[in-house]
Design an enzyme around this catalytic site. Structure first.
Site, PDB file in Angstrom:
ATOM      1  N   HIS A  30       8.555 -41.181  -5.832  1.00  0.00           N
ATOM      2  CA  HIS A  30       9.415 -39.991  -5.810  1.00  0.00           C
ATOM      3  C   HIS A  30      10.142 -39.880  -4.463  1.00  0.00           C
ATOM      4  CE1 HIS A  30       6.261 -38.247  -8.777  1.00  0.00           C
ATOM      5  NE2 HIS A  30       7.355 -38.479  -9.490  1.00  0.00           N
ATOM      6  N   LYS A  54       1.794 -29.792 -19.860  1.00  0.00           N
ATOM      7  CA  LYS A  54       1.196 -31.049 -19.382  1.00  0.00           C
ATOM      8  C   LYS A  54      -0.160 -30.807 -18.730  1.00  0.00           C
ATOM      9  CE  LYS A  54       5.147 -34.050 -18.603  1.00  0.00           C
ATOM     10  NZ  LYS A  54       5.856 -34.872 -17.610  1.00  0.00           N
ATOM     11  N   ARG A 103      12.301 -46.438 -13.540  1.00  0.00           N
ATOM     12  CA  ARG A 103      11.423 -47.525 -13.121  1.00  0.00           C
ATOM     13  C   ARG A 103      11.686 -48.727 -14.017  1.00  0.00           C
ATOM     14  NH1 ARG A 103       6.560 -43.409 -13.186  1.00  0.00           N
ATOM     15  NH2 ARG A 103       8.005 -42.691 -14.772  1.00  0.00           N
ATOM     16  N   SER A 141       2.569 -40.780 -11.135  1.00  0.00           N
ATOM     17  CA  SER A 141       1.566 -39.793 -10.723  1.00  0.00           C
ATOM     18  C   SER A 141       0.292 -39.959 -11.536  1.00  0.00           C
ATOM     19  CB  SER A 141       2.110 -38.372 -10.912  1.00  0.00           C
ATOM     20  OG  SER A 141       3.226 -38.159 -10.096  1.00  0.00           O
TER      21      SER A 141
END
Ligand code: ADP
Length: 175
Positions: A30, A54, A103, A141
């Site tokens: 990030h 989440k 990514r 993460s």
């Protein structure tokens, strides 16, 4: 009266970009994306989503505090929390640019779908993708939380305040 085109400097307006995410917690991937965005845009707002669905490992306040700590050296970045629709938040900030990181191929489908939905709701908001550096292209993460929860060392993947916060939640690294 002669019409003339604006020069580049006359056109240069201050451009604000919003980089949204859950940042549960903020990783070096990030930080890499924010740093690249901060070099292009006048100001970047890192927008930490409440993301209640989440069920984040870190509270919204912790995620904001960690992001603030880690991003303190970049002076044209600020950290703000938000909930609700991203496009509403972007408009409330007076911004027209959303930053997302890409990514691997795996991100592509989801990110393009999101960008198109957001464009449908807010045609004046453009999504700009920034490619992760190769070094962090595997990093997420959730991986960092997983490694930490099994006693692994995450110090290559997150900045020291984040490693400390992970150690408080999951215990110190055992190897
Ligand atoms: P979200 O819950 O919106 O997916 P994340 O915090 O997981 O939020 O990610 C925010 C943004 O950062 C997304 O665009 C994601 O693709 C991007 N991102 C996450 N990890 C990396 C990384 N290692 N390199 C580049 N971009 C990343």
């Amino acid at each position: 009266m002669m019409l003339r085109r604006k020069t580049a400097s006359e056109s240069a307006m201050s451009t604000l970009a919003v980089y949204p995410g859950t940042f549960d917690p903020i990783t070096r991937g990030h930080v890499d994306v924010v740093s690249r965005a901060a070099a292009i845009f006048d100001h970047v707002v890192l927008a930490v989503a409440a993301s209640e669905r989440k069920d984040p490992a870190f509270s919204l306040e912790e995620r904001v505090a960690l992001a603030n700590d880690v991003l303190a050296p970049i002076d044209n970045v600020s950290v703000v929390e938000f909930s609700g629709l991203l496009v509403d938040f972007v408009r409330s900030q007076g911004a027209h640019v959303v930053i997302r990181g890409l990514r691997a191929i795996g991100d592509f489908e989801y990110e393009v779908q999101l960008a198109n939905l957001n464009r449908r709701m807010a045609p004046d908001v453009e999504t700009v993708f920034i490619a992760a550096s190769q070094e962090y292209a595997f990093l997420s993460s959730s991986m960092v939380r997983e490694i930490s929860s099994h006693g692994g060392d995450v110090s290559d993947f997150v900045d020291p305040p984040v490693a400390d916060a992970l150690a408080r939640v999951y215990g110190p690294p055992r190897r």
